[in-house]
Design a protein around this motif. Structure first.
Motif, PDB file in Angstrom:
ATOM      1  N   ILE A 167       0.847  -1.185   0.000  1.00  0.00           N
ATOM      2  CA  ILE A 167       0.000   0.000   0.000  1.00  0.00           C
ATOM      3  C   ILE A 167       0.883   1.236   0.000  1.00  0.00           C
ATOM      4  CG2 ILE A 167      -1.832   1.268   1.186  1.00  0.00           C
ATOM      5  CD1 ILE A 167      -2.585  -1.340   2.594  1.00  0.00           C
ATOM      6  N   MET A 168       0.690   2.102  -0.957  1.00  0.00           N
ATOM      7  CA  MET A 168       1.443   3.353  -1.064  1.00  0.00           C
ATOM      8  C   MET A 168       2.950   3.100  -1.013  1.00  0.00           C
ATOM      9  SD  MET A 168       0.220   6.794   0.861  1.00  0.00           S
ATOM     10  CE  MET A 168       0.269   8.406   0.071  1.00  0.00           C
ATOM     11  N   GLY A 169       3.367   2.014  -1.634  1.00  0.00           N
ATOM     12  CA  GLY A 169       4.785   1.691  -1.708  1.00  0.00           C
ATOM     13  C   GLY A 169       5.340   0.962  -0.504  1.00  0.00           C
ATOM     14  N   ARG A 170       4.528   0.723   0.529  1.00  0.00           N
ATOM     15  CA  ARG A 170       4.979   0.040   1.740  1.00  0.00           C
ATOM     16  C   ARG A 170       4.405  -1.372   1.795  1.00  0.00           C
ATOM     17  NH1 ARG A 170       9.349   2.625   3.789  1.00  0.00           N
ATOM     18  NH2 ARG A 170       8.967   4.871   4.041  1.00  0.00           N
ATOM     19  N   GLU A 171       5.245  -2.323   2.156  1.00  0.00           N
ATOM     20  CA  GLU A 171       4.772  -3.697   2.327  1.00  0.00           C
ATOM     21  C   GLU A 171       4.259  -3.882   3.750  1.00  0.00           C
ATOM     22  OE1 GLU A 171       7.733  -6.530   1.187  1.00  0.00           O
ATOM     23  OE2 GLU A 171       7.283  -6.278  -0.956  1.00  0.00           O
ATOM     24  N   ILE A 172       3.008  -4.264   3.873  1.00  0.00           N
ATOM     25  CA  ILE A 172       2.335  -4.402   5.164  1.00  0.00           C
ATOM     26  C   ILE A 172       1.933  -5.860   5.367  1.00  0.00           C
ATOM     27  CG2 ILE A 172       0.398  -3.627   6.589  1.00  0.00           C
ATOM     28  CD1 ILE A 172       2.413  -1.423   5.838  1.00  0.00           C
ATOM     29  N   ARG A 173       2.305  -6.407   6.509  1.00  0.00           N
ATOM     30  CA  ARG A 173       1.841  -7.750   6.857  1.00  0.00           C
ATOM     31  C   ARG A 173       0.399  -7.649   7.344  1.00  0.00           C
ATOM     32  NH1 ARG A 173       5.120 -12.091   5.209  1.00  0.00           N
ATOM     33  NH2 ARG A 173       7.263 -11.303   5.128  1.00  0.00           N
ATOM     34  N   VAL A 174      -0.440  -8.551   6.867  1.00  0.00           N
ATOM     35  CA  VAL A 174      -1.857  -8.467   7.195  1.00  0.00           C
ATOM     36  C   VAL A 174      -2.386  -9.790   7.742  1.00  0.00           C
ATOM     37  CG1 VAL A 174      -2.291  -6.689   5.467  1.00  0.00           C
ATOM     38  CG2 VAL A 174      -2.552  -9.090   4.844  1.00  0.00           C
ATOM     39  N   MET A 175      -3.513  -9.717   8.392  1.00  0.00           N
ATOM     40  CA  MET A 175      -4.235 -10.880   8.890  1.00  0.00           C
ATOM     41  C   MET A 175      -5.604 -10.905   8.226  1.00  0.00           C
ATOM     42  SD  MET A 175      -5.844 -11.572  12.668  1.00  0.00           S
ATOM     43  CE  MET A 175      -4.369 -11.035  13.528  1.00  0.00           C
ATOM     44  N   LYS A 176      -5.972 -12.013   7.657  1.00  0.00           N
ATOM     45  CA  LYS A 176      -7.269 -12.139   6.988  1.00  0.00           C
ATOM     46  C   LYS A 176      -8.374 -12.379   8.013  1.00  0.00           C
ATOM     47  CE  LYS A 176      -5.270 -13.800   2.660  1.00  0.00           C
ATOM     48  NZ  LYS A 176      -5.247 -14.876   1.633  1.00  0.00           N
ATOM     49  N   ARG A 177      -9.455 -11.649   7.882  1.00  0.00           N
ATOM     50  CA  ARG A 177     -10.581 -11.724   8.823  1.00  0.00           C
ATOM     51  C   ARG A 177     -11.671 -12.616   8.220  1.00  0.00           C
ATOM     52  NH1 ARG A 177     -11.860  -5.483   9.677  1.00  0.00           N
ATOM     53  NH2 ARG A 177     -13.218  -6.264  11.330  1.00  0.00           N
TER      54      ARG A 177
ATOM     55  N   LEU B 148      -2.724   3.435  -9.569  1.00  0.00           N
ATOM     56  CA  LEU B 148      -3.204   4.450  -8.625  1.00  0.00           C
ATOM     57  C   LEU B 148      -2.376   4.406  -7.349  1.00  0.00           C
ATOM     58  CD1 LEU B 148      -5.554   6.510  -8.689  1.00  0.00           C
ATOM     59  CD2 LEU B 148      -6.918   4.856  -7.400  1.00  0.00           C
ATOM     60  N   ASP B 149      -2.095   3.200  -6.871  1.00  0.00           N
ATOM     61  CA  ASP B 149      -1.298   3.045  -5.653  1.00  0.00           C
ATOM     62  C   ASP B 149       0.123   3.588  -5.849  1.00  0.00           C
ATOM     63  OD1 ASP B 149      -1.249   1.503  -2.884  1.00  0.00           O
ATOM     64  OD2 ASP B 149       0.659   1.073  -3.882  1.00  0.00           O
ATOM     65  N   LYS B 150       0.703   3.333  -7.017  1.00  0.00           N
ATOM     66  CA  LYS B 150       2.069   3.787  -7.293  1.00  0.00           C
ATOM     67  C   LYS B 150       2.170   5.298  -7.347  1.00  0.00           C
ATOM     68  CE  LYS B 150       3.664  -0.318  -9.801  1.00  0.00           C
ATOM     69  NZ  LYS B 150       4.073  -0.871 -11.125  1.00  0.00           N
ATOM     70  N   ARG B 151       1.147   5.948  -7.847  1.00  0.00           N
ATOM     71  CA  ARG B 151       1.183   7.408  -7.979  1.00  0.00           C
ATOM     72  C   ARG B 151       0.870   8.130  -6.669  1.00  0.00           C
ATOM     73  NH1 ARG B 151      -0.899   9.804 -13.712  1.00  0.00           N
ATOM     74  NH2 ARG B 151      -0.113   8.166 -15.094  1.00  0.00           N
ATOM     75  N   ALA B 152       0.222   7.451  -5.751  1.00  0.00           N
ATOM     76  CA  ALA B 152      -0.292   8.109  -4.542  1.00  0.00           C
ATOM     77  C   ALA B 152       0.799   8.774  -3.712  1.00  0.00           C
ATOM     78  CB  ALA B 152      -1.060   7.101  -3.689  1.00  0.00           C
ATOM     79  N   TRP B 153       1.942   8.113  -3.543  1.00  0.00           N
ATOM     80  CA  TRP B 153       2.993   8.701  -2.707  1.00  0.00           C
ATOM     81  C   TRP B 153       3.494  10.023  -3.305  1.00  0.00           C
ATOM     82  CZ3 TRP B 153       4.558   8.357   2.091  1.00  0.00           C
ATOM     83  CH2 TRP B 153       5.774   8.970   2.452  1.00  0.00           C
ATOM     84  N   GLY B 154       3.642  10.065  -4.607  1.00  0.00           N
ATOM     85  CA  GLY B 154       4.083  11.300  -5.255  1.00  0.00           C
ATOM     86  C   GLY B 154       3.105  12.432  -5.030  1.00  0.00           C
ATOM     87  N   TRP B 155       1.814  12.132  -5.072  1.00  0.00           N
ATOM     88  CA  TRP B 155       0.808  13.171  -4.800  1.00  0.00           C
ATOM     89  C   TRP B 155       0.910  13.650  -3.359  1.00  0.00           C
ATOM     90  CZ3 TRP B 155      -3.257   9.562  -7.377  1.00  0.00           C
ATOM     91  CH2 TRP B 155      -3.211   9.729  -8.769  1.00  0.00           C
ATOM     92  N   TYR B 156       1.070  12.701  -2.432  1.00  0.00           N
ATOM     93  CA  TYR B 156       1.193  13.088  -1.029  1.00  0.00           C
ATOM     94  C   TYR B 156       2.385  14.021  -0.817  1.00  0.00           C
ATOM     95  CZ  TYR B 156       3.256  12.758   3.575  1.00  0.00           C
ATOM     96  OH  TYR B 156       3.881  13.095   4.751  1.00  0.00           O
ATOM     97  N   VAL B 157       3.529  13.677  -1.406  1.00  0.00           N
ATOM     98  CA  VAL B 157       4.745  14.483  -1.234  1.00  0.00           C
ATOM     99  C   VAL B 157       4.519  15.912  -1.714  1.00  0.00           C
ATOM    100  CG1 VAL B 157       7.122  14.792  -2.063  1.00  0.00           C
ATOM    101  CG2 VAL B 157       6.337  12.539  -1.314  1.00  0.00           C
TER     102      VAL B 157
END
Length: 371
Positions: free
Chosen positions: A192-202, A329-338
């Motif tokens: 997400i937004m260039g970061r790898e996040i460990r997740v748990m499935k619900r 969309l996810d790849k571009r998001a960090w650039g927009w935030y910056v």
């Protein structure tokens, strides 16, 4: 002038001893030092109102003050620094509420989509909660099957991972990240937004009528991998590392994993977006009833500002979601935030610093339709 070591010591006290979430602790270091509360002993000699004026949340303010008193008392009795060992307690992430009731309890201010209002609005904040708001909105478009509880948890996970990386780069934190040491190995990974996040499935979490759930997935578009995901929790690997288990790859139940809770993320984002005038002006002491009214007004103003910010982010992402895949969309998001994040001093001096965010700048990033 506070040194990098002073900042590191105060941050360690807040995040490890007082158990303040790392992202929130970062944003309060500078305010505490400005108020002459740069050490646990100085905090211990203060009062609850002074601490509350910085943390706003009375529960957290009491937590910080009481911890400072306890730590200072231990240090006064010994020449060696006191180290607070986290208690191993059984943590519960369940809720007596039904899934639909849980989602309702997490409701955020309705996004304002009035461009005339948004173009004239400026919010005053630091970078961490802005990342949270950005990711929270982004996931609506990249992972449309996720309920609000999951979006809050995943957004907080991104904020924490990003904050940890920044702290290491500034020399405020040291050592390997939990994921680099193998904690959480075997858990699914979500980028997400260039970061790898460990997740748990619900598994089995049915938060609305199945026909509505299916419709929301089908209308999302994009790749099937995103759509097939069940609701997720973001796993707090640093908390897992500090507790020293008991989960290791291939053993124990994933339900024992610590997660980023939705309610704590919600509480954080609700109080993080002030108005420049309210945040920067000095006010004279006032009677208790007037102070209470003023605090209520500030809370209402911050919630209103959050709705405005979310509206601007919605308009930005809506404009691109029709032509970009979810991955793009996810790849571009960090650039927009910056491009829209508040300007702060460089290096350690800007740690947790606040600044203005013009919502007109967010609107200017929208896709310009060609005619």
């Amino acid at each position: 002038m506070p040194t990098a070591q002073d900042i590191h010591t105060l941050l360690r006290f807040l995040s490890q001893d007082a158990k303040v979430p790392l992202a929130q602790a970062m944003g309060k270091v500078k305010e505490l030092q400005k108020a002459g509360l740069g050490t646990p002993s100085e905090i211990a000699k203060s009062d609850i109102e002074s601490i509350k004026s910085i943390f706003t949340d009375e529960k957290i303010a009491k937590q910080v003050l009481n911890t400072a008193k306890r730590v200072s008392k231990k240090r006064a009795a010994s020449d060696t620094p006191s180290i607070t060992t986290p208690k191993k307690s059984k943590r519960s992430y369940g809720s007596p509420l039904s899934p639909p009731e849980l989602e309702e309890s997490l409701a955020l201010p309705e996004p304002c989509m009035d461009e005339d209002v948004l173009s004239k609005t400026i919010v005053y904040t630091n970078r961490a909660p802005l990342v949270l708001a950005f990711v929270l909105t982004l996931i609506k478009y990249t992972m449309p099957g996720q309920p609000l509880s999951s979006r809050l948890s995943l957004a907080q996970a991104v904020v924490s991972v990003n904050s940890r990386a920044k702290a290491v780069s500034l020399g405020l934190e040291s050592g390997n990240r939990a994921d680099e040491e193998g904690w959480g190995e075997g858990q699914p990974v979500c980028k997400i937004m260039g970061r790898e996040i460990r997740v748990m499935k619900r598994w089995g979490y049915q938060w609305k009528e199945m026909k509505d759930y299916d419709a929301s997935i089908e209308s999302g578009g994009g790749t099937e991998n995103f759509n097939e995901q069940p609701p997720l929790w973001g796993v707090d690997l640093e908390a897992l590392k500090k507790s020293n288990g008991p989960v290791t790859p291939g053993s124990a139940s994933s339900s024992q994993l610590p997660i980023y809770t939705a309610h704590s993320a919600r509480a954080y984002i609700l109080r993080s977006f002030g108005s420049p005038k309210l945040e920067s002006e000095e006010t004279e002491p006032s009677p208790a009833n007037k102070k209470s009214n003023a605090e209520t007004a500030v809370v209402a103003e911050r919630e209103k500002n959050l709705g405005l910010l979310l509206g601007a982010l919605e308009l930005l992402l809506q404009s691109w979601s029709t032509i970009l895949t979810k991955e793009e969309l996810d790849k571009r998001a960090w650039g927009w935030y910056v491009r829209i994040r508040p300007e702060v001093e460089s290096g350690v001096a800007g740690w947790g610093g606040k600044g203005n965010v013009k919502l007109a700048d967010i609107l200017s990033l929208r896709r310009q339709e060609t005619r």
